[in-house]
Enzyme design. Sequence first.
Site, PDB file in Angstrom:
ATOM      1  N   ALA A 251       0.808  -1.242   0.000  1.00 22.13           N
ATOM      2  CA  ALA A 251       0.000   0.000   0.000  1.00 22.13           C
ATOM      3  C   ALA A 251       0.837   1.288   0.000  1.00 22.13           C
ATOM      4  O   ALA A 251       0.279   2.376   0.146  1.00 22.13           O
ATOM      5  CB  ALA A 251      -1.009   0.039   1.146  1.00 22.13           C
ATOM      6  N   ALA A 252       2.147   1.180  -0.201  1.00 19.78           N
ATOM      7  CA  ALA A 252       2.989   2.393  -0.280  1.00 19.78           C
ATOM      8  C   ALA A 252       2.525   3.268  -1.442  1.00 19.78           C
ATOM      9  O   ALA A 252       2.341   4.484  -1.292  1.00 19.78           O
ATOM     10  CB  ALA A 252       4.456   2.017  -0.458  1.00 19.78           C
ATOM     11  N   GLY A 253       2.337   2.638  -2.595  1.00 16.94           N
ATOM     12  CA  GLY A 253       1.914   3.386  -3.777  1.00 16.94           C
ATOM     13  C   GLY A 253       0.522   3.994  -3.577  1.00 16.94           C
ATOM     14  O   GLY A 253       0.284   5.152  -3.917  1.00 16.94           O
ATOM     15  N   ASP A 254      -0.400   3.225  -3.015  1.00 15.80           N
ATOM     16  CA  ASP A 254      -1.764   3.724  -2.784  1.00 15.80           C
ATOM     17  C   ASP A 254      -1.733   4.917  -1.828  1.00 15.80           C
ATOM     18  O   ASP A 254      -2.456   5.903  -2.024  1.00 15.80           O
ATOM     19  CB  ASP A 254      -2.647   2.618  -2.184  1.00 15.80           C
ATOM     20  CG  ASP A 254      -2.857   1.462  -3.158  1.00 15.80           C
ATOM     21  OD1 ASP A 254      -2.736   1.672  -4.372  1.00 15.80           O
ATOM     22  OD2 ASP A 254      -3.137   0.341  -2.691  1.00 15.80           O
TER      23      ASP A 254
HETATM   24  P1  ATP Z   1       2.983  -0.961  -3.618  1.00 11.10           P
HETATM   25  O1  ATP Z   1       2.577  -1.761  -4.836  1.00 11.10           O
HETATM   26  O2  ATP Z   1       3.834  -1.718  -2.638  1.00 11.10           O
HETATM   27  O3  ATP Z   1       1.837  -0.256  -2.968  1.00 11.10           O
HETATM   28  P2  ATP Z   1       4.243   0.738  -5.565  1.00 11.10           P
HETATM   29  O4  ATP Z   1       5.127  -0.212  -6.292  1.00 11.10           O
HETATM   30  O5  ATP Z   1       3.001   1.185  -6.230  1.00 11.10           O
HETATM   31  O6  ATP Z   1       3.939   0.204  -4.106  1.00 11.10           O
HETATM   32  P3  ATP Z   1       6.571   2.275  -4.799  1.00 11.10           P
HETATM   33  O7  ATP Z   1       7.246   2.944  -5.931  1.00 11.10           O
HETATM   34  O8  ATP Z   1       7.205   1.027  -4.273  1.00 11.10           O
HETATM   35  O9  ATP Z   1       5.040   2.078  -5.182  1.00 11.10           O
HETATM   36  O10 ATP Z   1       6.455   3.276  -3.553  1.00 11.10           O
HETATM   37  C1  ATP Z   1       5.679   4.454  -3.565  1.00 11.10           C
HETATM   38  C2  ATP Z   1       6.369   5.503  -2.722  1.00 11.10           C
HETATM   39  O11 ATP Z   1       6.488   5.003  -1.383  1.00 11.10           O
HETATM   40  C3  ATP Z   1       7.806   5.826  -3.134  1.00 11.10           C
HETATM   41  O12 ATP Z   1       7.835   6.860  -4.098  1.00 11.10           O
HETATM   42  C4  ATP Z   1       8.428   6.271  -1.815  1.00 11.10           C
HETATM   43  O13 ATP Z   1       8.149   7.639  -1.566  1.00 11.10           O
HETATM   44  C5  ATP Z   1       7.699   5.409  -0.790  1.00 11.10           C
HETATM   45  N1  ATP Z   1       8.469   4.198  -0.461  1.00 11.10           N
HETATM   46  C6  ATP Z   1       8.395   2.973  -1.032  1.00 11.10           C
HETATM   47  N2  ATP Z   1       9.276   2.109  -0.468  1.00 11.10           N
HETATM   48  C7  ATP Z   1       9.921   2.801   0.492  1.00 11.10           C
HETATM   49  C8  ATP Z   1      10.954   2.490   1.452  1.00 11.10           C
HETATM   50  N3  ATP Z   1      11.503   1.263   1.516  1.00 11.10           N
HETATM   51  N4  ATP Z   1      11.378   3.478   2.286  1.00 11.10           N
HETATM   52  C9  ATP Z   1      10.830   4.722   2.245  1.00 11.10           C
HETATM   53  N5  ATP Z   1       9.856   5.076   1.376  1.00 11.10           N
HETATM   54  C10 ATP Z   1       9.401   4.138   0.506  1.00 11.10           C
END
Ligand code: ATP
Length: 305
Positions: A251-254
Amino acid sequence: MSRIMVIGSLNMDIVSRVENYPLPGETIKGIKTDVNPGGKGANQAVAIARAGGNVSMVGAIGTDVFGDQLLEALQQENIETNNIIRKEGTSGLAVITVDSKGSNSIILLEGANGLLSMDDLTDILPEAIKDPANIFLLQNEVPWETTKNIIESLSASNASIYLNPAPAQHIPTEIISKLTGIFLNEIEATIITGLSVIDQESASAAAEKLIAYGVTEVIITLGEKGSLYRDFREHVYFTPGRKVNAMDTTAAGDTFIGAYLASKQQGYSIEASLEYATAAAALTVSREGAQKSIPYQEEILQFLT
Ligand code: ATP
């Protein structure tokens, strides 16, 4: 106040922890099972609400007990749910098994999400576009035909349309040209642009290509490295990820997408909104779980000070 209307998926995530996966035909004892609301659409709606945005959710749930729970979970977050439609049958389900090594296997059953059609939205969209300040946010977890029709219909009225094409799939350039903004991670950016996106430089090149297709703003997230923003006025911002003890990146991206749009809705600048979204996503990464790990506005502001 304007609204961010999320049109997308609602799933119940059933997460079972096991020592080792069962072999075909084998029955094993699980360690524990958690049942949590999820789905990219609902997660992004929760992220917007918790980050201080005004949000309504449009989607489909089943007539099962999970449908009731998915609805309640959104209502508890003050998300407007009048446009969530009931479909006969089961709600979207993600059956997830995590073994002792932390690897997971997922069975995704789209359920009611797979039944959301343009016909369900014939009254909702004309009403929503009456306020030109409203923003529409879509993902790729409802049928593509529906998403494509929504984008085509909204673009005819100059509405602000954001797309997070996750899970990744090829998006026709004529659809990209109708978007206000597109949020992509490295994999999605690579598949959609055909350029290998692995860092700030390659993300900038991919964003330039998407801008040339006609989208106004592009945000490519690069995991812990951070994110790259580029728009049609040649504004480019790279926001490094915040250093945190990463527990679970789900949920980082969300969270990033929700917090960014909530911040913009509250009138903050692009740069401030990118900082806010980066802090919010870092907090999510530092905690376990999906929806439950998404932070509230107070926590994000505290983390930023
Ligand atoms: P997910 O599918 O896991 O929800 P995603 O692949 O859509 O994520 P990411 O690019 O992995 O999205 O992460 C989104 C944002 O979260 C990044 O731009 C960053 O700001 C933050 N982020 C992700 N991973 C980390 C980390 N290990 N430490 C700090 N910030 C992170």
